[in-house]
Write a protein that holds these residues in place. Structure first.
Motif, short mmCIF file in Angstrom:
data_model
loop_
_atom_site.label_atom_id
_atom_site.label_comp_id
_atom_site.label_asym_id
_atom_site.label_seq_id
_atom_site.Cartn_x
_atom_site.Cartn_y
_atom_site.Cartn_z
N ARG A 19 61.35 -94.35 -34.44
CA ARG A 19 62.61 -94.85 -33.92
C ARG A 19 62.53 -94.94 -32.40
NH1 ARG A 19 66.73 -94.88 -38.07
NH2 ARG A 19 68.11 -95.70 -36.46
N LEU A 136 70.49 -93.04 -36.42
CA LEU A 136 69.55 -92.06 -36.94
C LEU A 136 70.26 -90.77 -37.35
CD1 LEU A 136 66.76 -90.74 -37.42
CD2 LEU A 136 66.68 -90.26 -34.96
N ALA A 142 67.54 -90.79 -43.20
CA ALA A 142 66.69 -90.77 -42.01
C ALA A 142 66.58 -89.36 -41.44
CB ALA A 142 67.24 -91.73 -40.95
N ARG A 143 67.68 -88.63 -41.40
CA ARG A 143 67.65 -87.25 -40.88
C ARG A 143 66.69 -86.37 -41.68
NH1 ARG A 143 73.36 -87.29 -40.95
NH2 ARG A 143 73.26 -85.80 -42.68
N LEU A 145 63.94 -87.10 -42.81
CA LEU A 145 62.54 -87.39 -42.45
C LEU A 145 62.18 -86.89 -41.06
CD1 LEU A 145 62.30 -91.06 -43.79
CD2 LEU A 145 61.62 -88.95 -44.95
N LEU A 146 63.14 -86.34 -40.33
CA LEU A 146 62.87 -85.87 -38.97
C LEU A 146 61.91 -84.68 -38.99
CD1 LEU A 146 66.26 -86.02 -37.05
CD2 LEU A 146 64.09 -87.01 -36.31
N TYR A 158 59.41 -87.11 -34.70
CA TYR A 158 59.12 -88.39 -35.35
C TYR A 158 59.74 -88.41 -36.74
CZ TYR A 158 55.57 -85.41 -37.48
OH TYR A 158 54.93 -84.38 -38.13
N LEU A 159 59.76 -89.59 -37.33
CA LEU A 159 60.17 -89.74 -38.72
C LEU A 159 58.91 -89.72 -39.58
CD1 LEU A 159 62.97 -92.46 -38.81
CD2 LEU A 159 63.18 -89.99 -38.64
N THR A 161 57.28 -90.79 -42.51
CA THR A 161 57.32 -91.75 -43.60
C THR A 161 55.99 -91.81 -44.35
OG1 THR A 161 56.72 -93.52 -42.06
CG2 THR A 161 59.07 -93.16 -42.46
#
Length: 241
Positions: A19, A136, A142-143, A145-146, A158-159, A161
């Motif tokens: 992001r 975000l 999304a949170r 994946l933080l 970072y995320l 993924t």
């Protein structure tokens, strides 16, 4: 941050944060050129966008936004409430006018590229990054994946993924490589390098005490034999007299 801009960001010395707002949180922003580089390479503005008004006066507001995002992300990862002032600042910056509308322009080769219909100002670009942070932090998926890099002393976020959510480092070439080198050195020490004592300290202390008692017993036996020999010599001298 799209796949294209993420790749460009990594190639230019950054890392794939996933992001734009997370990438900003890692920026030193010590000179205007650093801010121009971030805005263009991260995709906040198209690569060829003119930013003639950008000077040192822009650095302070972007640093405030950077620190604001870092505080809000850290609070989420650490499971604590964020400072109220950080959330207020984020919302205030996100409420500003957006940059000029994007346009699709055909190049001489026939390809379509993205441009802006006008030159953006500081407040508009701050709003773009702040809105990315709002999206975000308010998106549960999304949170989830933080992540924060596991490298010693590294604060990059970072995320994740990756497949199976197994990403551990901000960059495989940076913190990941240092971790691999450290494991290799631990598993394959250099010849001749003195290795640290691996026995437990209490065992070494016991061995020292045993050695001391052993030496004491030897000294006692030696003194006893010496006294006996001296007595034999005296008795022999008496008989001779």
């Amino acid at each position: 941050m799209t796949a294209r801009t993420a790749a460009g960001w990594v190639e230019s010395g950054g890392y794939d944060a996933g992001r734009v707002c997370l990438g900003l949180a890692d920026e030193p922003l010590d000179r205007p050129e650093a801010l121009v580089r971030f805005l263009r390479v991260s995709g906040v503005v198209p690569a060829g966008t003119r930013l003639r008004g950008l000077d040192r006066r822009w650095l302070g507001p972007f640093r405030e936004l950077r620190d604001c995002v870092a505080e809000l992300v850290a609070a989420h990862l650490e499971g604590r409430p964020a400072r109220p002032a950080a959330l207020e600042l984020l919302n205030a910056l996100a409420a500003a006018s957006a940059p000029p509308a994007p346009r699709a322009v055909r190049t001489r080769s026939g390809l379509l590229v993205r441009t802006l219909s006008g030159e953006p100002d500081c407040r508009a670009l701050l709003a773009t990054v702040a809105r990315d942070a709002v999206d975000l932090l308010t998106d549960p998926a999304a949170r989830a994946l933080l992540r924060r890099c596991e490298g010693p002393g590294c604060r990059r976020c970072y995320l994740d993924t990756s497949r199976g959510g197994r990403r551990r480092w901000c960059s495989s070439e940076a913190c990941g490589n240092r971790a691999r080198v450290a494991r290799h050195r631990a598993a394959h020490p250099r010849p001749g390098r003195r290795q640290p004592e691996t026995r437990p300290p209490d065992l070494r202390q016991n061995e020292t005490r045993l050695d001391t008692r052993h030496d004491t017993r030897l000294d006692t036996r030696h003194d006893t034999r010496l006294d006996t020999r001296q007595n034999e010599i005296r008795q022999s001298e008496i008989r001779q007299d």
